[in-house]
Design a protein around this motif. Structure first.
Motif, PDB file in Angstrom:
ATOM      1  N   ALA A   1      76.510  44.425  24.827  1.00 23.35           N
ATOM      2  CA  ALA A   1      77.555  45.305  24.305  1.00 23.35           C
ATOM      3  C   ALA A   1      77.778  45.062  22.816  1.00 23.35           C
ATOM      4  O   ALA A   1      77.934  46.015  22.034  1.00 23.35           O
ATOM      5  N   GLU A   2      77.762  43.803  22.413  1.00 26.59           N
ATOM      6  CA  GLU A   2      77.930  43.486  20.989  1.00 26.59           C
ATOM      7  C   GLU A   2      76.745  43.993  20.169  1.00 26.59           C
ATOM      8  O   GLU A   2      76.917  44.460  19.039  1.00 26.59           O
TER       9      GLU A   2
ATOM     10  N   ARG B   1      86.935  50.536  15.884  1.00 33.82           N
ATOM     11  CA  ARG B   1      86.234  49.822  14.825  1.00 33.82           C
ATOM     12  C   ARG B   1      85.970  48.361  15.177  1.00 33.82           C
ATOM     13  O   ARG B   1      85.063  47.752  14.629  1.00 33.82           O
TER      14      ARG B   1
ATOM     15  N   VAL C   1      81.280  50.090  25.678  1.00 34.90           N
ATOM     16  CA  VAL C   1      81.172  50.508  24.276  1.00 34.90           C
ATOM     17  C   VAL C   1      81.296  52.022  24.238  1.00 34.90           C
ATOM     18  O   VAL C   1      80.537  52.739  24.906  1.00 34.90           O
TER      19      VAL C   1
ATOM     20  N   TYR D   1      87.888  51.776  28.412  1.00 33.07           N
ATOM     21  CA  TYR D   1      87.738  50.983  27.190  1.00 33.07           C
ATOM     22  C   TYR D   1      87.377  49.527  27.446  1.00 33.07           C
ATOM     23  O   TYR D   1      86.985  48.813  26.517  1.00 33.07           O
TER      24      TYR D   1
ATOM     25  N   LYS E   1      85.242  44.901  17.677  1.00 29.82           N
ATOM     26  CA  LYS E   1      84.276  44.571  18.722  1.00 29.82           C
ATOM     27  C   LYS E   1      84.850  44.844  20.109  1.00 29.82           C
ATOM     28  O   LYS E   1      86.050  44.676  20.329  1.00 29.82           O
ATOM     29  N   PRO E   2      83.987  45.251  21.043  1.00 30.63           N
ATOM     30  CA  PRO E   2      84.468  45.466  22.412  1.00 30.63           C
ATOM     31  C   PRO E   2      84.914  44.161  23.051  1.00 30.63           C
ATOM     32  O   PRO E   2      84.320  43.102  22.820  1.00 30.63           O
TER      33      PRO E   2
ATOM     34  N   TYR F   1      77.214  47.679  19.743  1.00 27.26           N
ATOM     35  CA  TYR F   1      78.285  47.873  18.757  1.00 27.26           C
ATOM     36  C   TYR F   1      77.748  47.667  17.333  1.00 27.26           C
ATOM     37  O   TYR F   1      78.019  48.471  16.430  1.00 27.26           O
ATOM     38  N   ASP F   2      76.962  46.613  17.126  1.00 24.97           N
ATOM     39  CA  ASP F   2      76.396  46.341  15.797  1.00 24.97           C
ATOM     40  C   ASP F   2      75.456  47.457  15.349  1.00 24.97           C
ATOM     41  O   ASP F   2      75.474  47.869  14.176  1.00 24.97           O
TER      42      ASP F   2
ATOM     43  N   PHE G   1      81.557  55.656  22.034  1.00 21.49           N
ATOM     44  CA  PHE G   1      81.087  56.192  20.760  1.00 21.49           C
ATOM     45  C   PHE G   1      80.789  57.686  20.882  1.00 21.49           C
ATOM     46  O   PHE G   1      80.613  58.224  21.974  1.00 21.49           O
TER      47      PHE G   1
ATOM     48  N   GLN H   1      77.360  50.556  14.274  1.00 19.50           N
ATOM     49  CA  GLN H   1      77.969  50.398  12.953  1.00 19.50           C
ATOM     50  C   GLN H   1      76.979  50.683  11.834  1.00 19.50           C
ATOM     51  O   GLN H   1      77.372  51.141  10.753  1.00 19.50           O
TER      52      GLN H   1
ATOM     53  N   LEU I   1      81.891  55.128  16.143  1.00 21.01           N
ATOM     54  CA  LEU I   1      82.573  54.323  17.154  1.00 21.01           C
ATOM     55  C   LEU I   1      83.968  54.882  17.437  1.00 21.01           C
ATOM     56  O   LEU I   1      84.660  55.346  16.524  1.00 21.01           O
TER      57      LEU I   1
END
Length: 383
Positions: A276-277, A294, A302, A139, A296-297, A280-281, A304, A284, A291
């Motif tokens: 990574a962000e 829920r 990341v 994680y 942010k990492p 993540y975006d 999923f 979503q 994900l």
């Protein structure tokens, strides 16, 4: 390339290693008059050193008299920590069953709620060592280091921080606060061959108490480590390691630090976490992915699931989980056959197989992330 064990064999590399270790100790937050360390063949060995030194610190007679000179010891680490803690306990004769896995609340360790020193003493075990993880393998989570340090101080326990994966974030002004409290650790594992991108192998064990590594491991073989040499024999580092002769791993880090500088390493870390962000975006925004978490990492991990059309209307429950568990391995097989992209997957706890994308190459661009998601969707659309 020369190996490291005495100053006369590799004087430049011995000094190079010392300078790098002092620099890394400073970055961790230790003062100039404290800190020691050594480059090791990987994070597993670095973590083993931490337990070896901690045991010697509390029970120095173990070095000569063996495990019969110490009580039955207990170690603590989170259930999301690296398996090397259990392996080290087995190798050092303490027993893997005496490593207690502390429960995690979602991603984060819950030491304050689960640690009970008196209870373990009632069972005949003596707690002496706590491992905190800064950047878990799956994680990328960071344990609450300050809270753990408070517990270790209260119970007189050795606190080790396994920052093999997360230590690189110390180079980033933007992200180093995630390791707040690491300066209170008794020892730290840090792998520059991970987030900092140094070629394998390049791992460091840092120990806060000076001289402890030497006292724990030295045997003073006079055919190598004479005390009457015409120079400062503290530069003969072979006797504070398990190995004696070691590979010159410090040279790779030295060259890369000279080329990139501390700011360069920081920018590299920032770029990986930005990727990574971005992933993540994007996850979503898409309805065909889900994900694992829920929020942010914390690191560049990341996690999923890809949800194929056949499962999107299926209610959550055992049947959906059973079928979803098979999706990631099937897509991974198709990835390998096609050769277009490759990422890992795994289950963890009650969570069925999910993809884990980890960014450590700053050359990765947003279009690469877009391609990854489109390719997974294409490879799994008919499952």
């Amino acid at each position: 390339m020369r190996c490291l064990f005495t100053y006369e064999v590799s004087p430049v590399f011995i000094l190079m290693e010392e300078i790098l270790l002092k620099k890394m100790q400073s970055i961790v937050g230790w003062s100039d008059d404290e800190g020691d360390g050594i480059f090791c063949p990987g994070g597993t060995i670095s973590n083993l050193y931490s337990i070896l030194v901690a045991r010697y610190h509390f029970y120095p007679k173990v070095k000569s008299r063996g495990m019969g000179a110490v009580p039955q010891l207990a170690l603590f680490t989170s259930e999301h920590s690296h398996y090397s803690v259990k392996k080290s306990a087995a190798v050092l004769g303490m027993g893997s069953e005496n490593v207690f896995m502390v429960h995690c609340d979602e991603r984060w360790v819950s030491y304050p709620m689960t640690f009970n020193s008196k209870q373990n003493k009632r069972h005949g075990l003596v707690p002496f060592y706590v491992n905190a993880t800064a950047g878990t393998t799956v994680y990328g989570a960071f344990d609450p280091l300050d809270d753990i340090a408070d517990i270790c101080h209260r119970h007189t326990l050795w606190m080790h921080v396994d920052a093999a994966w997360g230590g690189g974030l110390l180079m980033s002004d933007r992200h180093r606060m995630k390791l707040q409290g690491i300066e209170r650790a008794c020892s730290v594992t840090w792998n520059p061959h991970k987030m900092m991108g140094v070629p394998l192998q390049c791992s460091v064990i840092l120990v806060k108490k000076k001289g402890l590594l030497q006292e724990c491991n030295e045997l003073g073989a006079v055919y190598l480590f004479q005390t009457d040499k015409p120079y400062d024999v503290s530069y003969d580092t072979g006797d504070k390691s398990i190995q004696c002769g070691r590979h010159v791993d410090a040279f790779k880090l030295w060259l890369m630090w000279k080329a990139k500088g501390s700011e360069g390493f920081g920018s590299q870390v920032n770029k990986c976490l930005e990727n990574a962000e971005y992933l993540y975006d994007q996850l979503q925004r898409r309805t065909d992915f889900e994900l694992v978490f829920r929020h942010k990492p914390e690191h560049s991990n990341v996690c999923f699931w890809y949800i194929p059309p056949s499962l999107r209307e299926l209610p959550r429950g055992p049947e959906r989980d059973t079928r979803l568990h098979q999706v990631a391995p099937r897509i991974k097989g198709r990835m390998m056959e096609k050769g277009s992209v490759l990422i890992g997957y795994q289950p963890l706890g009650d969570k069925v197989n999910f993809f884990r994308c980890v960014f450590s190459n700053p050359a990765t661009q947003q279009e690469d992330v877009d391609f990854l998601l489109d390719e997974i969707a294409w490879l799994g659309h008919d499952l």
